[in-house]
Design a protein around this motif. Structure first.
Motif, PDB file in Angstrom:
ATOM      1  N   PHE A 103     -13.767  -6.457  -5.815  1.00 32.89           N
ATOM      2  CA  PHE A 103     -12.941  -7.290  -6.679  1.00 32.89           C
ATOM      3  C   PHE A 103     -12.472  -8.496  -5.891  1.00 32.89           C
ATOM      4  O   PHE A 103     -12.080  -8.377  -4.745  1.00 32.89           O
ATOM      5  N   PHE A 104     -12.495  -9.654  -6.488  1.00 32.51           N
ATOM      6  CA  PHE A 104     -12.244 -10.880  -5.743  1.00 32.51           C
ATOM      7  C   PHE A 104     -10.859 -11.460  -5.932  1.00 32.51           C
ATOM      8  O   PHE A 104     -10.635 -12.630  -5.717  1.00 32.51           O
ATOM      9  N   GLY A 105      -9.890 -10.664  -6.346  1.00 35.91           N
ATOM     10  CA  GLY A 105      -8.516 -11.134  -6.409  1.00 35.91           C
ATOM     11  C   GLY A 105      -8.267 -12.150  -7.498  1.00 35.91           C
ATOM     12  O   GLY A 105      -7.605 -13.147  -7.254  1.00 35.91           O
ATOM     13  N   LEU A 106      -8.762 -11.904  -8.698  1.00 39.47           N
ATOM     14  CA  LEU A 106      -8.585 -12.842  -9.800  1.00 39.47           C
ATOM     15  C   LEU A 106      -7.295 -12.572 -10.565  1.00 39.47           C
ATOM     16  O   LEU A 106      -7.243 -12.631 -11.781  1.00 39.47           O
ATOM     17  N   TRP A 107      -6.244 -12.244  -9.874  1.00 40.44           N
ATOM     18  CA  TRP A 107      -4.975 -11.863 -10.487  1.00 40.44           C
ATOM     19  C   TRP A 107      -3.968 -13.002 -10.407  1.00 40.44           C
ATOM     20  O   TRP A 107      -3.914 -13.726  -9.426  1.00 40.44           O
ATOM     21  N   SER A 108      -3.102 -13.076 -11.400  1.00 39.95           N
ATOM     22  CA  SER A 108      -1.926 -13.945 -11.294  1.00 39.95           C
ATOM     23  C   SER A 108      -0.846 -13.141 -10.570  1.00 39.95           C
ATOM     24  O   SER A 108      -0.903 -11.904 -10.528  1.00 39.95           O
ATOM     25  N   ASP A 109       0.137 -13.819 -10.013  1.00 37.37           N
ATOM     26  CA  ASP A 109       1.223 -13.109  -9.334  1.00 37.37           C
ATOM     27  C   ASP A 109       1.928 -12.152 -10.285  1.00 37.37           C
ATOM     28  O   ASP A 109       2.254 -11.031  -9.912  1.00 37.37           O
ATOM     29  N   GLY A 110       2.151 -12.571 -11.523  1.00 40.19           N
ATOM     30  CA  GLY A 110       2.820 -11.712 -12.498  1.00 40.19           C
ATOM     31  C   GLY A 110       2.017 -10.468 -12.808  1.00 40.19           C
ATOM     32  O   GLY A 110       2.569  -9.367 -12.924  1.00 40.19           O
ATOM     33  N   GLU A 111       0.713 -10.610 -12.945  1.00 35.68           N
ATOM     34  CA  GLU A 111      -0.137  -9.466 -13.235  1.00 35.68           C
ATOM     35  C   GLU A 111      -0.162  -8.494 -12.045  1.00 35.68           C
ATOM     36  O   GLU A 111      -0.141  -7.279 -12.230  1.00 35.68           O
ATOM     37  N   ILE A 112      -0.164  -9.021 -10.845  1.00 38.54           N
ATOM     38  CA  ILE A 112      -0.110  -8.171  -9.656  1.00 38.54           C
ATOM     39  C   ILE A 112       1.215  -7.413  -9.621  1.00 38.54           C
ATOM     40  O   ILE A 112       1.245  -6.205  -9.365  1.00 38.54           O
ATOM     41  N   ASP A 113       2.321  -8.110  -9.896  1.00 40.29           N
ATOM     42  CA  ASP A 113       3.633  -7.452  -9.924  1.00 40.29           C
ATOM     43  C   ASP A 113       3.653  -6.324 -10.949  1.00 40.29           C
ATOM     44  O   ASP A 113       4.164  -5.232 -10.682  1.00 40.29           O
ATOM     45  N   ASP A 114       3.080  -6.579 -12.128  1.00 41.54           N
ATOM     46  CA  ASP A 114       3.032  -5.557 -13.177  1.00 41.54           C
ATOM     47  C   ASP A 114       2.189  -4.368 -12.734  1.00 41.54           C
ATOM     48  O   ASP A 114       2.580  -3.208 -12.927  1.00 41.54           O
ATOM     49  N   LEU A 115       1.040  -4.633 -12.147  1.00 44.03           N
ATOM     50  CA  LEU A 115       0.160  -3.562 -11.698  1.00 44.03           C
ATOM     51  C   LEU A 115       0.851  -2.711 -10.634  1.00 44.03           C
ATOM     52  O   LEU A 115       0.797  -1.472 -10.682  1.00 44.03           O
ATOM     53  N   ILE A 116       1.508  -3.335  -9.684  1.00 46.73           N
ATOM     54  CA  ILE A 116       2.208  -2.584  -8.637  1.00 46.73           C
ATOM     55  C   ILE A 116       3.342  -1.757  -9.244  1.00 46.73           C
ATOM     56  O   ILE A 116       3.550  -0.602  -8.852  1.00 46.73           O
ATOM     57  N   ALA A 117       4.060  -2.305 -10.227  1.00 44.06           N
ATOM     58  CA  ALA A 117       5.113  -1.541 -10.906  1.00 44.06           C
ATOM     59  C   ALA A 117       4.522  -0.288 -11.547  1.00 44.06           C
ATOM     60  O   ALA A 117       5.115   0.794 -11.487  1.00 44.06           O
ATOM     61  N   TYR A 118       3.340  -0.417 -12.144  1.00 47.16           N
ATOM     62  CA  TYR A 118       2.673   0.743 -12.736  1.00 47.16           C
ATOM     63  C   TYR A 118       2.234   1.725 -11.653  1.00 47.16           C
ATOM     64  O   TYR A 118       2.452   2.939 -11.769  1.00 47.16           O
ATOM     65  N   LEU A 119       1.616   1.235 -10.594  1.00 44.79           N
ATOM     66  CA  LEU A 119       1.153   2.117  -9.524  1.00 44.79           C
ATOM     67  C   LEU A 119       2.317   2.921  -8.918  1.00 44.79           C
ATOM     68  O   LEU A 119       2.136   4.062  -8.513  1.00 44.79           O
ATOM     69  N   LYS A 120       3.499   2.315  -8.875  1.00 41.85           N
ATOM     70  CA  LYS A 120       4.667   3.003  -8.337  1.00 41.85           C
ATOM     71  C   LYS A 120       5.089   4.197  -9.201  1.00 41.85           C
ATOM     72  O   LYS A 120       5.761   5.099  -8.713  1.00 41.85           O
ATOM     73  N   THR A 121       4.678   4.222 -10.468  1.00 39.44           N
ATOM     74  CA  THR A 121       5.067   5.326 -11.358  1.00 39.44           C
ATOM     75  C   THR A 121       4.145   6.521 -11.236  1.00 39.44           C
ATOM     76  O   THR A 121       4.436   7.580 -11.771  1.00 39.44           O
ATOM     77  N   VAL A 122       3.023   6.371 -10.555  1.00 41.96           N
ATOM     78  CA  VAL A 122       2.019   7.436 -10.476  1.00 41.96           C
ATOM     79  C   VAL A 122       2.166   8.155  -9.143  1.00 41.96           C
ATOM     80  O   VAL A 122       2.010   7.564  -8.082  1.00 41.96           O
ATOM     81  N   GLN A 123       2.469   9.447  -9.227  1.00 45.00           N
ATOM     82  CA  GLN A 123       2.727  10.233  -8.029  1.00 45.00           C
ATOM     83  C   GLN A 123       1.437  10.634  -7.327  1.00 45.00           C
ATOM     84  O   GLN A 123       0.381  10.738  -7.935  1.00 45.00           O
ATOM     85  N   ALA A 124       1.577  10.913  -6.056  1.00 46.82           N
ATOM     86  CA  ALA A 124       0.450  11.413  -5.250  1.00 46.82           C
ATOM     87  C   ALA A 124       0.096  12.829  -5.712  1.00 46.82           C
ATOM     88  O   ALA A 124       0.969  13.571  -6.164  1.00 46.82           O
ATOM     89  N   PRO A 125      -1.173  13.199  -5.599  1.00 38.63           N
ATOM     90  CA  PRO A 125      -1.556  14.567  -5.970  1.00 38.63           C
ATOM     91  C   PRO A 125      -0.929  15.577  -5.023  1.00 38.63           C
ATOM     92  O   PRO A 125      -0.668  15.276  -3.864  1.00 38.63           O
ATOM     93  N   GLU A 126      -0.703  16.751  -5.532  1.00 37.75           N
ATOM     94  CA  GLU A 126      -0.094  17.803  -4.691  1.00 37.75           C
ATOM     95  C   GLU A 126      -1.128  18.661  -4.032  1.00 37.75           C
ATOM     96  O   GLU A 126      -2.228  18.745  -4.377  1.00 37.75           O
TER      97      GLU A 126
END
Length: 126
Positions: A103-126
């Motif tokens: 992936f070549f980083g075709l993200w806007s700063d806002g979209e990256i912020d949103d994606l990271i906010a989502y990734l933070k909600t997903v827990q690591a597997p146990e």
């Protein structure tokens, strides 16, 4: 006037480099990632799963074959903080030269912020 300008500059530079994102929008943005990465099961696909990626050392999913560059980055202490993820998503090859990330980083700063906010909600597997 000079004091006022100096104080204003200090306030601006003291702020974080990104705003808090919206996890719901980030979940929709994840559709760009889902062809290669899973988020709901700890399985690898073309790329490693991203469950619990925020705070995880780079190159740490055991059953994924990382590029040497990513293995070295993790071995040298790279941990996927919000700041590092932001930089990587914006420009993977600049952040980890030699990465196999296609992936070549075709993200806007806002979209990256949103994606990271989502990734933070997903827990690591146990």
């Amino acid at each position: 006037m000079l004091r006022l300008l100096t104080a204003l500059c200090l306030c601006v530079t003291a702020a974080p480099s990104w705003a808090e994102g919206d996890a719901a929008r980030g979940e929709r943005a994840f559709s760009k990632c889902s062809a290669c990465h899973s988020i709901d099961h700890p399985r690898t696909r073309l790329g490693p799963h991203l469950m619990g990626v925020v705070g995880r050392p780079a190159g740490a999913v055991a059953d994924y074959k990382y590029s040497q560059a990513m293995k070295d980055a993790g071995g040298n202490g790279l941990v996927w903080t919000e700041e590092k993820l932001h930089a990587f998503l914006y420009s993977p090859k600049k952040t980890v030269p030699g990465t196999a990330m296609r992936f070549f980083g075709l993200w806007s700063d806002g979209e990256i912020d949103d994606l990271i906010a989502y990734l933070k909600t997903v827990q690591a597997p146990e």
